[in-house]
Design a protein around this motif. Structure first.
Motif, PDB file in Angstrom:
ATOM      1  N   ILE A  90       0.781  -1.393  -0.195  1.00 12.72           N
ATOM      2  CA  ILE A  90      -0.252  -0.033   0.219  1.00 12.72           C
ATOM      3  C   ILE A  90       0.608   1.305  -0.019  1.00 12.72           C
ATOM      4  CG2 ILE A  90      -1.599   0.858   1.176  1.00 12.72           C
ATOM      5  CD1 ILE A  90      -2.935  -1.004   2.284  1.00 12.72           C
ATOM      6  N   LEU A  91       2.047   1.327   1.135  1.00 17.35           N
ATOM      7  CA  LEU A  91       2.807   2.695   1.246  1.00 17.35           C
ATOM      8  C   LEU A  91       3.558   2.437  -0.417  1.00 17.35           C
ATOM      9  CD1 LEU A  91       4.705   2.041   4.580  1.00 17.35           C
ATOM     10  CD2 LEU A  91       2.524   3.715   3.910  1.00 17.35           C
ATOM     11  N   LYS A  92       3.837   1.912  -0.753  1.00 16.14           N
ATOM     12  CA  LYS A  92       4.733   1.772  -2.789  1.00 16.14           C
ATOM     13  C   LYS A  92       3.613   1.936  -3.957  1.00 16.14           C
ATOM     14  CE  LYS A  92       8.736  -0.488  -0.741  1.00 16.14           C
ATOM     15  NZ  LYS A  92       9.565  -1.808  -1.274  1.00 16.14           N
ATOM     16  N   ASN A  93       2.557   1.883  -3.517  1.00 13.59           N
ATOM     17  CA  ASN A  93       1.315   2.022  -4.750  1.00 13.59           C
ATOM     18  C   ASN A  93      -0.143   2.641  -4.418  1.00 13.59           C
ATOM     19  OD1 ASN A  93      -0.219   1.238  -6.295  1.00 13.59           O
ATOM     20  ND2 ASN A  93       0.405  -1.106  -6.438  1.00 13.59           N
TER      21      ASN A  93
ATOM     22  N   LEU B 187      -5.554   4.016   9.033  1.00 16.99           N
ATOM     23  CA  LEU B 187      -4.752   2.512  10.432  1.00 16.99           C
ATOM     24  C   LEU B 187      -3.315   3.077  10.565  1.00 16.99           C
ATOM     25  CD1 LEU B 187      -7.019  -0.547   9.438  1.00 16.99           C
ATOM     26  CD2 LEU B 187      -7.364   1.240  11.085  1.00 16.99           C
ATOM     27  N   PHE B 188      -2.593   3.349   9.849  1.00 16.95           N
ATOM     28  CA  PHE B 188      -1.019   3.078  10.083  1.00 16.95           C
ATOM     29  C   PHE B 188      -0.602   3.712   9.345  1.00 16.95           C
ATOM     30  CE2 PHE B 188       0.446   1.030   5.995  1.00 16.95           C
ATOM     31  CZ  PHE B 188      -0.335   0.989   5.306  1.00 16.95           C
ATOM     32  N   SER B 189       1.228   4.270   9.627  1.00 16.11           N
ATOM     33  CA  SER B 189       1.130   4.983   8.725  1.00 16.11           C
ATOM     34  C   SER B 189       2.953   5.387   8.223  1.00 16.11           C
ATOM     35  CB  SER B 189       1.127   6.674   9.824  1.00 16.11           C
ATOM     36  OG  SER B 189       1.870   8.161   8.718  1.00 16.11           O
ATOM     37  N   ASP B 190       3.824   5.823   7.937  1.00 16.65           N
ATOM     38  CA  ASP B 190       4.871   5.384   7.658  1.00 16.65           C
ATOM     39  C   ASP B 190       5.865   6.756   8.396  1.00 16.65           C
ATOM     40  OD1 ASP B 190       7.709   5.356   7.019  1.00 16.65           O
ATOM     41  OD2 ASP B 190       7.955   6.285   5.023  1.00 16.65           O
ATOM     42  N   PHE B 191       5.936   6.138   9.887  1.00 16.17           N
ATOM     43  CA  PHE B 191       6.627   6.742  10.655  1.00 16.17           C
ATOM     44  C   PHE B 191       7.964   7.380  10.738  1.00 16.17           C
ATOM     45  CE2 PHE B 191       2.405   4.226  13.060  1.00 16.17           C
ATOM     46  CZ  PHE B 191       2.048   5.596  12.805  1.00 16.17           C
TER      47      PHE B 191
ATOM     48  N   GLU C 191      10.845   1.072  15.096  1.00 19.23           N
ATOM     49  CA  GLU C 191      11.139  -0.771  15.329  1.00 19.23           C
ATOM     50  C   GLU C 191       9.968  -1.463  15.649  1.00 19.23           C
ATOM     51  OE1 GLU C 191      12.869  -4.256  18.868  1.00 19.23           O
ATOM     52  OE2 GLU C 191      12.903  -2.123  19.287  1.00 19.23           O
ATOM     53  N   PHE C 192      10.009  -2.648  14.392  1.00 20.82           N
ATOM     54  CA  PHE C 192       8.877  -3.142  14.371  1.00 20.82           C
ATOM     55  C   PHE C 192       8.841  -4.086  15.105  1.00 20.82           C
ATOM     56  CE2 PHE C 192       8.479  -1.627  10.562  1.00 20.82           C
ATOM     57  CZ  PHE C 192       6.778  -1.214  10.088  1.00 20.82           C
TER      58      PHE C 192
END
Length: 403
Positions: A149-152, A166-170, A177-178
């Motif tokens: 999703i982030l790349k497309n 729901l999420f972001s590129d923090f 850290e994941f």
């Protein structure tokens, strides 16, 4: 030597559909490795292997209906392989995953867990288009969907707005850290979210004077020759069961139509245990038929099993009322989330020494905070207040139970 692998005890589920095969002929598999995914109307479940070996024949295909003891596949066990047959009940309900129906075509061509499929559908992602698959045996993980999703940029903005990002590129703000959630944490989180959004919660706060109860408990432990130490939770469970008989609606569930109440004539009390794997809720069956000493011993035994991740289906199913105790940690009050399909849950916080007015002077008393959450469709405020008041009265003088 060849070994037939069968479907273990999967609770009250039967005739569930196979939606994904996770192994193929020639694969070498280990004990507890997932073999296939089955799905009912409400849940999906991965079925693990009970033996080590090499897959020689697969007895099922996608779309088949299977039940307990249905044949899954034939293994050729290797020499020097320890043959451990896990008890059927050890397939516990923490492997259940909420899911939406899947098409057979998706199930055949894509290797992804039901939770990942559900997430992808919600985000409008076609799993077939994801080429970067980082899971074992080329399985698609949730992180793969997020990265896609982030790349497309072709993902519709409408879907993104619906999910409110729901999420972001923090990472653009600093180092990150994941840390993957444990399997149990993910499953319990889904259940808690569903419960919180579908049940109208109300919480009644109160406190009980347990000064005399604590004196009695500690004195009993000091003079007892038994290795089992009485816990405050065991007294709370015994008291709760006594009050549940006076207020049977608290020991009930709504049927699927939401129009009828199922009053239960048995008293199985669940209690929350914090473990490194996540929150677990073992159940003390027929608590009304057990002594406080027996309840204390069962609390100790079940807590140990929970912390070792050794609870089975029989240990966690059938609760009619749940108690969540944070007394060993602290806090003054909290709002516990109902353990659906139950209609109420009792939260217990840390005992606090407080000055209490006795009409002439302030005296020190040990007060136990209580937080009673209930389903407002079944229980009203007056009934909740009466339940809480009655429980407080019993805890202030446990001898009232015998009257």
């Amino acid at each position: 030597m060849k070994k037939i692998i069968k479907v273990p005890n999967i609770g009250d589920l039967s005739e569930v559909e196979v939606i994904e095969l996770m192994v193929k002929i020639g694969d070498t598999i280990k004990i507890d490795q997932s073999l296939l995914v089955v799905e009912s109307e409400k849940v999906s479940m991965e079925i693990p292997s009970s033996h080590n070996g090499v897959v020689r024949e697969i007895k099922v295909k996608v779309g088949d209906k299977i039940s307990k003891d249905s044949q899954i596949l034939i293994l050729e066990e290797k020499e020097n392989t320890i043959n451990i047959q896990s008890p059927p009940e050890e397939l516990n309900n923490f492997s259940k995953i909420n899911s939406l129906p899947l098409s057979l075509e998706d199930s055949i061509n894509i290797h992804a867990s039901p939770s990942v499929r559900k997430f992808a559908r919600e985000m409008g992602v076609d799993l077939k288009k994801i080429t970067l698959r980082t899971g074992p045996k080329n399985r698609i993980l949730k992180e793969d969907v997020k990265n896609y999703i982030l790349k497309n940029k072709k993902i519709s903005s409408e879907n993104m707005k619906k999910k409110e990002c729901l999420f972001s590129d923090f990472s653009k703000f600093g180092n990150i850290e994941f840390q993957p959630l444990s399997h149990i944490t993910k499953i319990s989180g889904q259940n808690l979210y569903r419960t919180w959004t579908t049940i109208p919660h109300v919480t009644q706060f109160d406190e009980a004077d347990v000064t005399e109860l604590e004196k009695f408990r500690k004195n009993s432990n000091n003079i007892s020759e038994s290795d089992t130490k009485l816990t405050i939770l065991s007294f709370i469970i015994k008291s709760v069961v006594y009050i549940l008989k006076k207020y049977p609606k608290f020991n009930s569930s709504l049927d699927s139509s939401g129009e009828n109440l199922i009053l239960k004539k048995y008293y199985h009390i669940g209690f929350a245990v914090d473990t490194k794997y996540g929150l677990m809720v073992p159940v003390i069956k027929n608590a009304d038929q057990k002594t406080i000493t027996q309840i204390s011993q069962e609390i100790i035994n079940l807590s140990k099993k929970a912390r070792k991740n050794m609870l089975n289906l029989s240990n966690i199913q059938g609760s009619t009322f749940t108690i969540s105790s944070l007394g060993g940690i602290g806090g003054t009050a909290f709002t516990p989330i109902i353990n659906s399909p139950e209609v109420a849950i009792l939260g217990v916080s840390k005992i606090v020494l407080k000055p209490v007015w006795d009409n002439t002077k302030f005296i020190p008393r040990m007060m136990l905070p209580l937080s009673l959450s209930y389903d407002h469709r079944v229980i009203d405020g007056a009934m909740s207040a009466n339940f809480s008041k009655s429980l407080s009265n019993i805890l202030s003088d446990i001898r009232k139970i015998i009257l």
